[in-house]
Motif scaffolding. Structure first.
Motif, mmCIF file in Angstrom:
data_model
loop_
_atom_site.group_PDB
_atom_site.id
_atom_site.type_symbol
_atom_site.label_atom_id
_atom_site.label_comp_id
_atom_site.label_asym_id
_atom_site.label_seq_id
_atom_site.Cartn_x
_atom_site.Cartn_y
_atom_site.Cartn_z
ATOM 1 N N SER A 191 0.043 -8.239 -6.664
ATOM 2 C CA SER A 191 0.863 -7.905 -7.826
ATOM 3 C C SER A 191 1.900 -8.986 -8.099
ATOM 4 O O SER A 191 2.178 -9.845 -7.257
ATOM 5 C CB SER A 191 1.575 -6.569 -7.608
ATOM 6 O OG SER A 191 2.559 -6.692 -6.597
ATOM 7 N N ALA A 196 5.714 -5.211 -10.419
ATOM 8 C CA ALA A 196 5.333 -4.110 -9.534
ATOM 9 C C ALA A 196 6.409 -3.041 -9.414
ATOM 10 O O ALA A 196 6.097 -1.881 -9.123
ATOM 11 C CB ALA A 196 4.996 -4.654 -8.147
ATOM 12 N N GLU A 198 8.569 -2.504 -7.083
ATOM 13 C CA GLU A 198 8.597 -1.961 -5.724
ATOM 14 C C GLU A 198 9.882 -2.422 -5.027
ATOM 15 O O GLU A 198 10.162 -3.617 -4.954
ATOM 16 C CB GLU A 198 7.387 -2.450 -4.929
ATOM 17 C CG GLU A 198 6.063 -1.906 -5.424
ATOM 18 C CD GLU A 198 5.812 -0.492 -4.946
ATOM 19 O OE1 GLU A 198 6.319 -0.143 -3.859
ATOM 20 O OE2 GLU A 198 5.115 0.262 -5.648
ATOM 21 N N GLY A 201 9.614 -4.969 -2.040
ATOM 22 C CA GLY A 201 8.172 -5.185 -2.010
ATOM 23 C C GLY A 201 7.691 -5.790 -3.300
ATOM 24 O O GLY A 201 8.435 -6.386 -4.071
ATOM 25 N N GLY A 202 6.388 -5.615 -3.540
ATOM 26 C CA GLY A 202 5.760 -6.229 -4.697
ATOM 27 C C GLY A 202 5.474 -7.698 -4.442
ATOM 28 O O GLY A 202 6.267 -8.406 -3.815
ATOM 29 N N LYS A 221 4.950 -9.874 3.841
ATOM 30 C CA LYS A 221 4.545 -8.604 3.256
ATOM 31 C C LYS A 221 3.894 -8.886 1.901
ATOM 32 O O LYS A 221 4.454 -9.610 1.075
ATOM 33 C CB LYS A 221 5.745 -7.674 3.075
ATOM 34 C CG LYS A 221 5.380 -6.281 2.555
ATOM 35 C CD LYS A 221 6.618 -5.508 2.093
ATOM 36 C CE LYS A 221 7.486 -5.082 3.246
ATOM 37 N NZ LYS A 221 8.573 -4.149 2.793
ATOM 38 N N HIS A 223 1.844 -7.143 -1.478
ATOM 39 C CA HIS A 223 1.527 -5.927 -2.226
ATOM 40 C C HIS A 223 0.226 -6.155 -2.999
ATOM 41 O O HIS A 223 0.108 -7.104 -3.770
ATOM 42 C CB HIS A 223 2.659 -5.594 -3.198
ATOM 43 C CG HIS A 223 2.458 -4.320 -3.950
ATOM 44 N ND1 HIS A 223 2.407 -4.268 -5.325
ATOM 45 C CD2 HIS A 223 2.293 -3.044 -3.522
ATOM 46 C CE1 HIS A 223 2.235 -3.015 -5.709
ATOM 47 N NE2 HIS A 223 2.161 -2.243 -4.643
ATOM 48 N N ASP A 262 -2.453 1.410 -4.577
ATOM 49 C CA ASP A 262 -1.857 0.129 -4.193
ATOM 50 C C ASP A 262 -1.242 0.300 -2.811
ATOM 51 O O ASP A 262 -1.065 1.430 -2.324
ATOM 52 C CB ASP A 262 -0.794 -0.310 -5.205
ATOM 53 C CG ASP A 262 0.372 0.653 -5.278
ATOM 54 O OD1 ASP A 262 1.378 0.395 -4.596
ATOM 55 O OD2 ASP A 262 0.277 1.676 -5.999
ATOM 56 N N GLY A 263 -0.906 -0.818 -2.183
ATOM 57 C CA GLY A 263 -0.312 -0.743 -0.863
ATOM 58 C C GLY A 263 0.208 -2.084 -0.395
ATOM 59 O O GLY A 263 -0.145 -3.134 -0.945
ATOM 60 N N HIS A 264 1.077 -2.029 0.615
ATOM 61 C CA HIS A 264 1.638 -3.241 1.208
ATOM 62 C C HIS A 264 0.935 -3.545 2.533
ATOM 63 O O HIS A 264 0.662 -2.634 3.317
ATOM 64 C CB HIS A 264 3.138 -3.080 1.453
ATOM 65 C CG HIS A 264 3.966 -3.167 0.212
ATOM 66 N ND1 HIS A 264 4.331 -2.069 -0.524
ATOM 67 C CD2 HIS A 264 4.480 -4.244 -0.434
ATOM 68 C CE1 HIS A 264 5.058 -2.450 -1.564
ATOM 69 N NE2 HIS A 264 5.169 -3.763 -1.533
ATOM 70 N N THR A 266 1.335 -6.003 5.935
ATOM 71 C CA THR A 266 2.371 -6.784 6.621
ATOM 72 C C THR A 266 1.765 -7.488 7.828
ATOM 73 O O THR A 266 1.057 -6.875 8.624
ATOM 74 C CB THR A 266 3.526 -5.885 7.077
ATOM 75 O OG1 THR A 266 4.095 -5.237 5.923
ATOM 76 C CG2 THR A 266 4.608 -6.704 7.756
ATOM 77 N N ARG A 412 13.777 -9.913 -6.633
ATOM 78 C CA ARG A 412 12.321 -9.925 -6.480
ATOM 79 C C ARG A 412 11.730 -11.276 -6.873
ATOM 80 O O ARG A 412 10.773 -11.741 -6.249
ATOM 81 C CB ARG A 412 11.713 -8.807 -7.331
ATOM 82 C CG ARG A 412 12.053 -7.419 -6.822
ATOM 83 C CD ARG A 412 11.791 -6.310 -7.835
ATOM 84 N NE ARG A 412 12.244 -5.017 -7.316
ATOM 85 C CZ ARG A 412 12.310 -3.908 -8.039
ATOM 86 N NH1 ARG A 412 11.963 -3.912 -9.318
ATOM 87 N NH2 ARG A 412 12.734 -2.781 -7.489
#
Length: 790
Positions: A191, A196, A198, A201-202, A221, A223, A262-264, A266, A412
């Protein structure tokens, strides 16, 4: 060899940024296979018009390319155009099944309405941070499509900085003034970090939380979005490559993403004997992220980052375990005529000039600057204080919500830049409530929940790790030197201007009460003459010396690097140490002399004579130098060899200026020679100018050649010289520029333009420099001059 490898890495990243379409077919990676991600420059071939709300003028449609300003303004911007303008572009769509298409806008000033094939798909408020539009559902495959962007840059109290242009200390130049990219991905893709939405995140996030000379450890990390029709089992491969070419690969565990989910992912990372980033050694790493499905790469993205350890105590800043005093400047991103619409290369050249001037730090005033500028700071070694848009305005409601969103989007976008060490999540000189300050810091710490996330605010409040007052917000003679609060470090965010301008210096910047005499102010154009430029330099010297007396002062940033326009004033704000055309004043050389020699890049020994040595020049000659001893000669005869003498204006400086007294003015040549350990290491010569007899043209490259594949803006200087090649500082002849050969280039600015202090400047804007461009300049009474840009 290290520098060559750095260049190779940066070139490769540039190709990733602009898309492999720029490579010849034989050089394309996987030429017979579909690339997992394509990033395509979308700057060319737009149609543009400004709307007249009265409908009294006929609409004029222009063919333009980006970056673009809604109107070319005069040098002094007294009546900047505001209103609604429209950008339209036709483009073909041949989209593979399930392929995703996004448009990424780096910056649109300041409200944008994006439509695809007449369907409104995105409204974005805010002129300084990016946004991304997923246009996939709106495209017509195997057909011509259209994108329309309506841009509004009217006063809007809901959009930070919020203050009406007529009352603002800078200008809001409308238009799609930064790059636009078309990004094509697979349904499963990494993303965009801003798109995103997030928290922490993102996109790609890399953070090192344990750093030493022996080992750095942290995590990456990533995304990932699954827009495919089926569940996917995926993992991430992260490859970190040093400038020497050493590769380290890290894998995440496999994870299933449901369709539409969706997901992260790591990965823990560690680097043995890391090449640490610092202003003197700005070592960078390339981080390549690959999304794997059964070992097949279905998305790939690369960024550059750096590894550095930053710490802040009550009275010191530490970088990689060593205390570092921060010596910096402020920068506005404005260019003359085109406003904010400058190229990646022009942004780099500004950073290069800041580094050349001897600074190790730049405060972004008073908004987030372009990604290209931050990348340049990463590469050149400049510490950065990032800032949300704000200046002397606060209003509850939508304005506050948009300001908090700016904090999220700034973090971000910029969290992976090693140059960014402070986050000014404070509305500059604005009456913020305590509730807002607390919330702003909660937002920042949620995005970057790390020990080395340092917030900065101009109000002395415990919500902020760093207090950043302007010098003029305190009273002379001590200003902030007597500040004494435990664990509250101070960085003087602005100094050198207001305290020498108005005796009521502070916040009421439209009511200039009790003005200093004209020759006392720091606001001096380059044409103001030798005496006033020396006074400006002395002001900066005195203020610098004063700042260094503060026990809790960890650093300072002068006001400012380049002259600029303001919405509320009818003249240039001329307290820059270089003018708006980026030509240095005497003050520039004072700062250059404060950098120690032989300590990393841009730290050569130097001497500079701040004198024109012409009739009317002072015979008390000031020489700026970072050497131990300086000799001064007049027409080959030694006047004196001396070490610097410390005065009340230089007792804290790293390198006090040298002052020589010449008995009387005699035309000819003065020469200064600098010595370290008894050896000559630098020299500078000034000659009495004669009459103007010729002209020399030059292009301001400043470490970055003119772009060949994309648009660029570059200053062209015409120097008026005497027969010996000496600049004639009082020459004001009008110079006429023209392009004598070449395509895809135009000259922007007054033409003919009257020379200022012997130099006439015009702006060259290129679309693509694939063939040479020749520029010719003429002035009354002297022969024409030419320059060929290859």
């Amino acid at each position: 060899m290290k520098q060559q490898l750095k260049t190779i890495i940066l070139v490769c990243l540039s190709l990733t940024f602009f898309g492999c379409e720029s490579l010849p077919p034989s050089k394309k990676v996987g030429a017979q296979q579909k690339l997992p991600r394509q990033v395509i420059n979308f700057n060319n071939n737009w149609q543009f018009y400004r709307e007249d709300p009265s409908a009294l003028t006929e609409r004029t449609v222009e063919d333009v390319f980006l970056p673009h300003s809604v109107k070319i303004e005069p040098l002094l911007v007294n009546n900047q155009w505001q209103g609604k303008s429209v950008y339209i572009k036709e483009f073909p769509v041949e989209k593979a099944k399930n392929e995703k298409w996004f448009f990424h806008f780096e910056g649109v000033m300041q409200e944008a309405h994006v439509s695809i094939n007449d369907s409104l798909v995105k409204t974005h408020k805010g002129g300084y941070l990016p946004f991304t539009v997923d246009v996939t559902p709106f495209l017509k495959n195997n057909a011509q499509n259209s994108i329309k962007v309506e841009v509004i840059n009217l006063d809007d109290a809901t959009i930070p900085p919020g203050k009406p242009l007529a009352d603002l200390d800078f200008n809001l130049y409308g238009g799609i003034y930064r790059n636009v990219q078309l990004i094509k991905t697979n349904p499963v893709h990494i993303s965009d970090p801003v798109h995103a939405k997030e928290v922490n995140g993102g996109g790609i996030l890399v953070h090192f939380d344990s750093i030493s000379a022996e080992k750095a450890s942290g995590f990456v990390k990533v995304h990932v979005v699954n827009d495919a029709e089926a569940e996917k089992e995926l993992r991430i491969r992260a490859t970190l490559t040093s400038e020497e070419g050493e590769k380290m690969t890290f894998l995440t565990p496999q994870k299933k993403l449901v369709s539409g989910g969706d997901g992260h992912f790591t990965a823990e990372v560690s680097v043995e004997n890391p090449e640490l980033w610092s202003p003197s050694q700005p070592n960078l790493y390339e981080l390549e992220i690959e999304v794997l499905e059964d070992e097949k790469v279905i998305d790939r993205q690369s960024i550059t980052t750096g590894i550095r350890k930053i710490e802040l105590t009550g009275n010191a800043f530490y970088l990689n375990g060593q205390e570092l005093f921060i010596n910096g400047t402020n920068r506005h991103q404005e260019y003359p005529y085109v406003g904010y619409a400058i190229s990646n290369e022009a942004n780099y050249r500004d950073a290069y000039k800041i580094k050349q001037a001897g600074f190790n730090f730049v405060r972004l005033s008073h908004y987030p600057h372009s990604t290209a500028f931050l990348k340049a700071c990463d590469e050149l070694g400049l510490l950065v204080m990032n800032a949300i848009p704000g200046w002397q305005f606060y209003e509850e409601g939508e304005f506050v919500e948009n300001a908090l969103q700016d904090i999220k989007d700034m973090a971000r976008r910029d969290r992976n830049h090693p140059s960014v060490v402070f986050w000014e999540n404070s509305l500059n000189e604005s009456g913020m409530t305590e509730a807002f300050m607390l919330k702003a810091n909660q937002v920042l710490k949620a995005e970057l929940p790390y020990e080395n996330t340092f917030s900065a605010g101009w109000i002395d409040h415990p919500a902020y790790e760093l207090f950043i007052p302007a010098r003029q917000h305190a009273q002379p003679p001590t200003y902030w030197n007597d500040y004494n609060k435990p664990n509250r470090p101070v960085l003087i965010a602005e100094y050198g201007d207001w305290e020498y301008y108005a005796q009521n210096a502070g916040f009421n910047q439209k009511a200039f009460g009790d003005l200093k005499e004209e020759e006392r102010t720091s606001r001096q154009l380059r044409s103001a003459g030798e005496k006033r430029l020396l006074q400006q330099a002395l002001n900066f010297q005195e203020a610098t010396n004063s700042n260094l007396k503060g026990e809790q002062t960890i650093g300072m940033s002068n006001w400012l690097m380049f002259d600029y326009n303001r919405g509320y004033a009818n003249d240039l704000e001329a307290s820059g140490i270089s003018d708006i055309f980026r030509i240095p004043k005497f003050s520039y050389y004072f700062y250059k002399s404060q950098k120690p020699p032989y300590q990393g890049n841009f730290s050569e020994p130097m001497v500079y004579i701040a004198n024109y040595w012409q009739p009317g020049s002072t015979t008390d000659v000031t020489v700026y130098s970072n050497t131990e001893e300086v000799e001064l000669y007049l027409n080959g005869n030694l006047i004196e060899k001396k070490k610097p003498v410390r005065t009340e204006f230089s007792d804290e400086l790293w390198y006090p200026p040298f002052t020589f007294s010449i008995p009387e003015y005699v035309p000819g040549e003065i020469k200064s020679v600098g010595f370290i350990d008894g050896k000559e290491v630098a020299s500078h010569v000034v000659r009495t100018p004669g009459e103007v007899s010729k002209m020399a043209l030059s292009a301001d490259i400043s470490g970055k050649e003119i772009a060949r594949e994309t648009s660029d803006v570059v200053f062209i200087y015409a120097k008026l010289l005497d027969e010996n090649g000496t600049l004639v500082h009082n020459a004001t002849l009008p110079v006429t520029f023209k392009i004598s050969s070449g395509e895809n280039a135009e000259l922007i600015g007054e033409n003919p333009v009257k020379a200022e202090a012997g130099i006439a400047t015009i702006l060259l804007r290129t679309k693509e420099l694939k063939a040479p461009v020749s520029i010719e300049a003429t002035a009354p009474g002297i022969s024409r001059s030419n320059i060929n840009l290859q």
